[in-house]
Design a protein around this motif. Structure first.
Motif, mmCIF file in Angstrom:
data_model
loop_
_atom_site.group_PDB
_atom_site.id
_atom_site.type_symbol
_atom_site.label_atom_id
_atom_site.label_comp_id
_atom_site.label_asym_id
_atom_site.label_seq_id
_atom_site.Cartn_x
_atom_site.Cartn_y
_atom_site.Cartn_z
ATOM 1 N N PHE A 185 0.823 -1.206 0.000
ATOM 2 C CA PHE A 185 0.000 0.000 0.000
ATOM 3 C C PHE A 185 0.860 1.262 0.000
ATOM 4 C CE2 PHE A 185 -1.981 3.428 2.426
ATOM 5 C CZ PHE A 185 -3.068 3.695 1.614
ATOM 6 N N LEU A 186 1.936 1.243 0.773
ATOM 7 C CA LEU A 186 2.825 2.410 0.858
ATOM 8 C C LEU A 186 3.710 2.560 -0.374
ATOM 9 C CD1 LEU A 186 3.941 2.119 4.595
ATOM 10 C CD2 LEU A 186 2.275 3.719 3.625
ATOM 11 N N GLU A 187 3.671 1.545 -1.256
ATOM 12 C CA GLU A 187 4.467 1.535 -2.487
ATOM 13 C C GLU A 187 5.946 1.731 -2.196
ATOM 14 O OE1 GLU A 187 2.604 4.394 -5.090
ATOM 15 O OE2 GLU A 187 0.846 3.125 -5.353
ATOM 16 N N VAL A 188 6.430 1.005 -1.195
ATOM 17 C CA VAL A 188 7.836 1.057 -0.808
ATOM 18 C C VAL A 188 8.665 0.446 -1.926
ATOM 19 C CG1 VAL A 188 9.514 0.263 0.901
ATOM 20 C CG2 VAL A 188 7.209 0.922 1.630
ATOM 21 N N LYS A 189 9.773 1.082 -2.237
ATOM 22 C CA LYS A 189 10.623 0.626 -3.344
ATOM 23 C C LYS A 189 11.540 -0.530 -2.941
ATOM 24 C CE LYS A 189 9.034 3.819 -6.028
ATOM 25 N NZ LYS A 189 7.664 3.577 -6.361
ATOM 26 N N SER A 190 11.937 -0.600 -1.668
ATOM 27 C CA SER A 190 12.835 -1.669 -1.238
ATOM 28 C C SER A 190 12.069 -2.980 -1.071
ATOM 29 C CB SER A 190 13.520 -1.297 0.081
ATOM 30 O OG SER A 190 12.576 -1.136 1.112
ATOM 31 N N GLU A 191 12.822 -4.088 -1.109
ATOM 32 C CA GLU A 191 12.207 -5.396 -0.917
ATOM 33 C C GLU A 191 11.604 -5.470 0.475
ATOM 34 O OE1 GLU A 191 14.648 -8.808 -1.664
ATOM 35 O OE2 GLU A 191 15.591 -7.848 -3.392
ATOM 36 N N PHE A 192 10.503 -6.226 0.594
ATOM 37 C CA PHE A 192 9.801 -6.343 1.868
ATOM 38 C C PHE A 192 10.737 -6.799 2.982
ATOM 39 C CE2 PHE A 192 7.687 -8.983 5.026
ATOM 40 C CZ PHE A 192 6.832 -8.050 5.579
ATOM 41 N N ARG A 193 11.541 -7.826 2.726
ATOM 42 C CA ARG A 193 12.387 -8.392 3.785
ATOM 43 C C ARG A 193 13.339 -7.349 4.363
ATOM 44 N NH1 ARG A 193 17.389 -11.250 1.385
ATOM 45 N NH2 ARG A 193 17.477 -10.315 -0.688
ATOM 46 N N HIS A 194 13.839 -6.447 3.534
ATOM 47 C CA HIS A 194 14.720 -5.386 4.026
ATOM 48 C C HIS A 194 13.912 -4.307 4.749
ATOM 49 C CE1 HIS A 194 18.059 -7.179 1.979
ATOM 50 N NE2 HIS A 194 17.454 -7.061 0.795
ATOM 51 N N TRP A 195 12.789 -3.926 4.166
ATOM 52 C CA TRP A 195 11.950 -2.881 4.744
ATOM 53 C C TRP A 195 11.479 -3.258 6.136
ATOM 54 C CZ3 TRP A 195 6.643 -2.985 5.947
ATOM 55 C CH2 TRP A 195 6.078 -1.744 6.270
ATOM 56 N N ILE A 196 10.960 -4.481 6.284
ATOM 57 C CA ILE A 196 10.401 -4.862 7.584
ATOM 58 C C ILE A 196 11.502 -4.983 8.637
ATOM 59 C CG2 ILE A 196 10.358 -7.377 7.221
ATOM 60 C CD1 ILE A 196 7.687 -5.257 9.008
ATOM 61 N N LYS A 197 12.649 -5.551 8.278
ATOM 62 C CA LYS A 197 13.752 -5.646 9.245
ATOM 63 C C LYS A 197 14.194 -4.255 9.688
ATOM 64 C CE LYS A 197 15.561 -10.058 7.694
ATOM 65 N NZ LYS A 197 16.677 -10.748 7.039
ATOM 66 N N ASN A 198 14.259 -3.312 8.768
ATOM 67 C CA ASN A 198 14.651 -1.941 9.103
ATOM 68 C C ASN A 198 13.625 -1.254 9.992
ATOM 69 O OD1 ASN A 198 17.056 -2.169 7.688
ATOM 70 N ND2 ASN A 198 16.201 -1.300 5.810
ATOM 71 N N ARG A 199 12.327 -1.462 9.729
ATOM 72 C CA ARG A 199 11.290 -0.844 10.557
ATOM 73 C C ARG A 199 11.327 -1.420 11.970
ATOM 74 N NH1 ARG A 199 11.802 1.159 6.555
ATOM 75 N NH2 ARG A 199 13.078 2.330 7.979
#
Length: 92
Positions: free
Chosen positions: A54-68
């Protein structure tokens, strides 16, 4: 423990802050919100993969979620729960 939950809830809200949404007003769901038990409390939850899309994040999910998780200090079992895919299922 409630103090920590409040701080983490505020951090989670800050992820959505740039979206200019009034989360207190009833409206059509942009992504499904579910009531789920976490740490013995029923809380409103969203699927992180659906939020990522939904947020149209450009990075891969696995990286995004670990960073959050790291950035906001989320604690597994208190702020979020992991779900494993059943055998034979694929991620979207």
């Amino acid at each position: 423990m409630n103090h920590a939950l409040n701080g983490h809830a505020q951090a989670a809200q800050s992820i959505l802050a740039g979206m200019s949404l009034d989360l207190s007003a009833p409206k059509t769901e942009l992504i499904p919100i579910n009531a789920r038990p976490i740490d013995g409390h029923e809380v409103q939850t969203v699927n992180a993969r659906e939020l990522h899309a939904f947020l149209e994040v450009k990075s891969e999910f696995r990286h995004w979620i670990k960073n959050r998780i790291a950035e906001y200090g989320f604690v597994e079992g208190i702020d979020y729960v992991k779900h494993s895919l059943q055998a034979g299922m694929k991620m979207a």
